[in-house]
Design an enzyme around this catalytic site. Structure first.
Site, PDB file in Angstrom:
ATOM      1  N   CYS A 156       0.723  -1.281   0.202  1.00 21.21           N
ATOM      2  CA  CYS A 156       0.025   0.005   0.091  1.00 21.21           C
ATOM      3  C   CYS A 156       0.826   1.219  -0.019  1.00 21.21           C
ATOM      4  O   CYS A 156       0.324   2.305  -0.128  1.00 21.21           O
ATOM      5  CB  CYS A 156      -0.848   0.045   1.066  1.00 21.21           C
ATOM      6  SG  CYS A 156      -2.222  -1.110   1.090  1.00 21.21           S
ATOM      7  N   SER A 157       2.131   1.180   0.234  1.00 21.64           N
ATOM      8  CA  SER A 157       2.856   2.422   0.265  1.00 21.64           C
ATOM      9  C   SER A 157       3.830   2.381  -0.891  1.00 21.64           C
ATOM     10  O   SER A 157       4.542   3.321  -1.340  1.00 21.64           O
ATOM     11  CB  SER A 157       4.015   2.341   1.505  1.00 21.64           C
ATOM     12  OG  SER A 157       3.494   2.095   2.783  1.00 21.64           O
TER      13      SER A 157
END
Length: 373
Positions: A156-157
Site C-alpha cells: 500500500c506504500s
C-alpha cells in the site's frame, strides 16, 4: 541537483460500482448456501456456521459505502465470488497497462506534457499481474515514451515510495520527468467469502508526473519538499501467492494465497507509527504540524485516519484537513492517498503545506511533504 515538483496527477476509475447492500446480498446468499449444505456437520459441531454480514456493519467497521471494480458480475455471483477478467493474448494490452495508460494520459494533460517530455516510467503497486516483461515497459511502449521503465512493489506504500524514487532520478539529473503510476486491481486478491474482509477493497489507478521545477509549466505544481520512508517487518498483513506455490504443490485457492490480515493488530501497530513518522519528518524540516493545511492519507480505514491526524494535531481534523475518498472507492491500496491528492488539491492556496502519506503491509510507511506553488 535539481528542484523537483509534482506537476500533474491522473485517475482511472472503473465503470462499475458495488454498494455495500449489493455486496452483502451476495455474501449472505453464499452464507445461507454454505450453512444449508453443511447443516449436518454444523449440527454435529464439526464445522462452525458462517455468520451473515450487513451494510451497517461494513460502514461502521471501515467507513466504506461502495467501491469501484473492474468486474461486477463475477464478484456478486454467489457461486463464483471473484472478478471475471479473461486472460488476454500477448498481443493485447494487459489490464494493468490499460488502467495505467488511462490515468497517465490525464496526468500528462494536467502537467502540460507529452510523451516526448518523459524519460522514465515507474509502475508501483501492490499486485503485478506478471513478473516480466515489466508492466512499466509495456506502459512506456503504449504511450510512446523513450527512456526507461521498471516495476516496484511496497504494497500500500508503493506510490509514496515510487514518488521518492522518481524524485531522486529527477533531482540527480537522470531524467527530466518521470511518470509514476499505480494501477490496482485489489479485488483480484480479495477473499469475498471472508466476512471480516470481503468489503475492504476496490479497483483504481493513479498517475503522477514528477519533473524538474525549472521545466514545469503546469498550474497544478507542488514542490516536493522532502520524503521519508520506513519499513519494519510484520506478518499481520500478508499474501502468500507467488510463483513458488507451483513448486510446493499448494492450492492457489487456499485462504492464505489471498489477502489476510489481523485487523486489530494492524490498527494498534500502524496508527502510532504513522503519526510518529510524519511528526518526525516535519520536525526534521523545521516545519510545524499546525501549518499543514491538508493530509492526504492512505484510504484504508476511516477510524485509522481519524486517529492518526488526531495524534498529530491534538484534536479532531476537519474534512478539509483530511479529505476522505474511501467511502466511494474503498481501499485501493497504493492508489488511495493519490486519489485523495488528485481529488482535493485545486482549492489550496499558493504556499500551502501538505502531507501525502501511505502505509500498509510490510509494515511500510511513506511520507511526502508538499508545498503548493
Amino acid at each position: 541537483m535539481h528542484n523537483v515538483v509534482i506537476s500533474g496527477t491522473g485517475l482511472y476509475t472503473p465503470a462499475n460500482s458495488i454498494s455495500n447492500e449489493e455486496l452483502v446480498q451476495s455474501f449472505n446468499a453464499y452464507v445461507q448456501q454454505f450453512n444449508a449444505h453443511n447443516a449436518a456437520a454444523i449440527e454435529a459441531g464439526e464445522i462452525e456456521p458462517l455468520a451473515e454480514s450487513s451494510a451497517a456493519f461494513i460502514e461502521k467497521a471501515s467507513g466504506i459505502k461502495s467501491r469501484f471494480v473492474m468486474d461486477k458480475a463475477g464478484i456478486l455471483d454467489p457461486q463464483r465470488m471473484r472478478p471475471h477478467l479473461p486472460e488476454r493474448s500477448n498481443d493485447e494490452m494487459s489490464i494493468l497497462c490499460e488502467m495505467a495508460v488511462g490515468a497517465a494520459k490525464q496526468a500528462l494533460e494536467r502537467a502540460g506534457k507529452t510523451a516526448a517530455d518523459i524519460d522514465g516510467v515507474i509502475v508501483a503497486c501492490s499486485n503485478l499481474q506478471r513478473p516480466y516483461p515489466a508492466i512499466a515497459i509495456e506502459v512506456q511502449h503504449a504511450l510512446g515514451i523513450q527512456g526507461f521503465g521498471f516495476d516496484m512493489n511496497v504494497a500500500c506504500s508503493s506510490a509514496t515510495f515510487g514518488i521518492q524514487t522518481a524524485s531522486n532520478s529527477v533531482q540527480l539529473g537522470q531524467a527530466r520527468a518521470v511518470l509514476l503510476i499505480s494501477p490496482e486491481v485489489c479485488t483480484g486478491h480479495l477473499n469475498f467469502r471472508d466476512r471480516d474482509s470481503h468489503f475492504i477493497f476496490g479497483d483504481a489507478a493513479t498517475a503522477v508526473v514528477v519533473e524538474r521545477a525549472d521545466l514545469a509549466t503546469s498550474p497544478h505544481q507542488f514542490d516536493i519538499v522532502s520524503s521519508k520512508l520506513l519499513t519494519t517487518f510484520s506478518n499481520n498483513i500478508r499474501n502468500n501467492f507467488g510463483f513458488l506455490n507451483r513448486a510446493s504443490d499448494e492450492s492457489p485457492d487456499s485462504p492464505d494465497k489471498l489477502f489476510v490480515q489481523e485487523g486489530r493488530k494492524v490498527f494498534r501497530d500502524v496508527c502510532p507509527m504513522v503519526a510518529e513518522l510524519i511528526a518526525q519528518h516535519l520536525q526534521e524540516n523545521q516545519l510545524d504540524v499546525a501549518d499543514v493545511k491538508r493530509f492526504w492519507l492512505h484510504q484504508a480505514n476511516l477510524s485509522m485516519n481519524h486517529l492518526i491526524v488526531k495524534r498529530l494535531l491534538g484534536r479532531e481534523a476537519s474534512i478539509e484537513e483530511a479529505p476522505v475518498i474511501l467511502d466511494t472507492y474503498a481501499n485501493t491500496s497504493s492508489a488511495g492517498s493519490v486519489i485523495a491528492f488528485h481529488t482535493y488539491q485545486d482549492d489550496l492556496q499558493s504556499g500551502a503545506l501538505a502531507v501525502l502519506s501511505s502505509f500498509g503491509a510490510g509494515y511500510s510507511i511513506g511520507s511526502v511533504i508538499l508545498r503548493k506553488r
